[in-house]
Design an enzyme around this catalytic site. Structure first.
Site, short mmCIF file in Angstrom:
data_model
loop_
_atom_site.label_atom_id
_atom_site.label_comp_id
_atom_site.label_asym_id
_atom_site.label_seq_id
_atom_site.Cartn_x
_atom_site.Cartn_y
_atom_site.Cartn_z
N GLY A 158 5.17 4.60 -8.98
CA GLY A 158 6.02 3.50 -9.09
C GLY A 158 5.24 2.25 -9.21
N HIS A 159 4.20 2.17 -8.24
CA HIS A 159 3.29 0.93 -8.10
C HIS A 159 2.52 1.16 -9.36
CE1 HIS A 159 4.04 1.33 -3.60
NE2 HIS A 159 4.42 0.03 -3.94
N GLY A 200 9.47 -4.11 -8.53
CA GLY A 200 10.35 -3.10 -8.68
C GLY A 200 11.86 -3.40 -8.68
N ARG A 238 7.93 5.24 1.55
CA ARG A 238 8.87 6.10 2.69
C ARG A 238 9.16 7.62 2.42
NH1 ARG A 238 10.58 1.94 6.42
NH2 ARG A 238 10.59 -0.03 5.27
N GLY A 289 0.80 -1.12 0.08
CA GLY A 289 -0.05 0.02 0.05
C GLY A 289 1.01 1.13 -0.13
#
Ligand code: PAF
Length: 286
Positions: free
Chosen positions: A43-44, A154, A194, A38
């Site tokens: 990127g996700h 990734g 992060r 989550g």
């Protein structure tokens, strides 16, 4: 005009997930899987879009896996943004989202210990003991539940990708593992969940990591491996907002640290940096 709307389905239990995916498999759909914790970012999104493009059914899991956190405080402060995540997943065209609770993923504790040899004895493996065992526990459980044809990870988590490939070999999963290019912010910082935890001053300093790695690639022809490592560490540490935990140049396949540039055909420079209480990782291929 025919408008096709993607109706995304949400499963919170393994029974729900299996029943949704059994129907998809019966209709001969291929399943592309993106496991996540989550706090999704671009990127996700790029992983999800690739899974949507390459498969008839894309599945995303959102689960903050406690067994891969060696620091309880890190687990507590890990960002959680479920509503925003669901909107992003739906917009990417994903068909099924799996959002289990901890007791659904681990009805009994998982005591399995994986032996990855050298792969988890270096870099993250040294600084986050037990981390990759926890990653292997959750990803193998997810693979058993989702049974995908392809799974997308990734390349920012370079060592994780090597471990997953090894796990797939060890457990004979008929799953194609696809490593996807690092997605970066406009200023070069590798995208990470992060990043949203960074204090403003540290966020301003953080792009120095990617900038230094890019310069390191140019310098690799002039410096020895040791000289390059020293240069990268001192360049990043010259900013008081950043502190390098490690920078290693490794054989990209075995992850064994190398001493000379001819010691491996493919080489990766992998780094972990503390920006205050937030730990950032990045890498570059040589
Ligand atoms: O890379 C991550 O986000 C996690 O390690 C993963 C693969 C979803 C397992 O929890």
């Amino acid at each position: 005009m025919l408008i096709l709307l993607n109706t995304m389905e949400i499963a919170r239990t393994v029974v729900e997930l299996r029943s949704l995916l059994d129907k998809r498999r019966a209709a001969e759909q291929t399943i592309g899987f993106v496991p996540t914790m989550g706090a999704l970012h671009q990127g996700h999104v790029s992983l999800m879009e690739q899974a949507v493009r390459e498969n008839s059914c894309a599945v995303v899991s959102i689960f903050v896996n406690p067994t891969q956190f060696n620091d309880p405080n890190d687990l507590k402060k890990y960002p959680r943004t479920p509503e925003k995540d669901l909107a992003l997943v739906e917009r990417a065209g994903v068909s099924v989202v799996f959002m289990p609770e901890v007791k659904e993923m681990y009805p009994t504790p998982d005591s399995r210990q994986f032996d990855f040899g050298m792969l988890d004895k270096v870099m993250e493996g040294v600084h986050r003991p037990g981390h990759f065992n926890g990653v292997a526990q959750v990803v193998s459980r997810l693979f058993d539940m989702v049974m995908p044809n392809r799974a997308y990870f990734g390349q920012k988590d370079f060592q994780q990708l090597a471990i997953i490939r090894q796990m797939v070999k060890m457990l004979c999963y008929p799953i194609e593992i696809i490593g996807c290019t690092i997605v970066r912010e406009a200023d070069g910082l590798a995208m990470s969940s992060r990043n949203m935890l960074l204090e403003p001053g540290r966020r301003q300093s953080a792009p120095l990591i990617a900038k230094t790695l890019a310069e390191a690639r140019n310098k690799a022809t002039q410096l020895s491996v040791k000289q390059l490592i020293d240069w990268v560490v001192s360049s990043i540490n010259s900013d008081a907002n950043l502190e390098v935990e490690y920078f290693e140049v490794v054989n990209a396949e075995t992850l064994a640290p190398i001493e000379g540039w001819n010691d491996a055909p493919e080489k990766a420079g992998c780094i972990a940096v503390w920006a205050g209480s937030v730990r950032l990782i990045d890498n570059i291929m040589f």
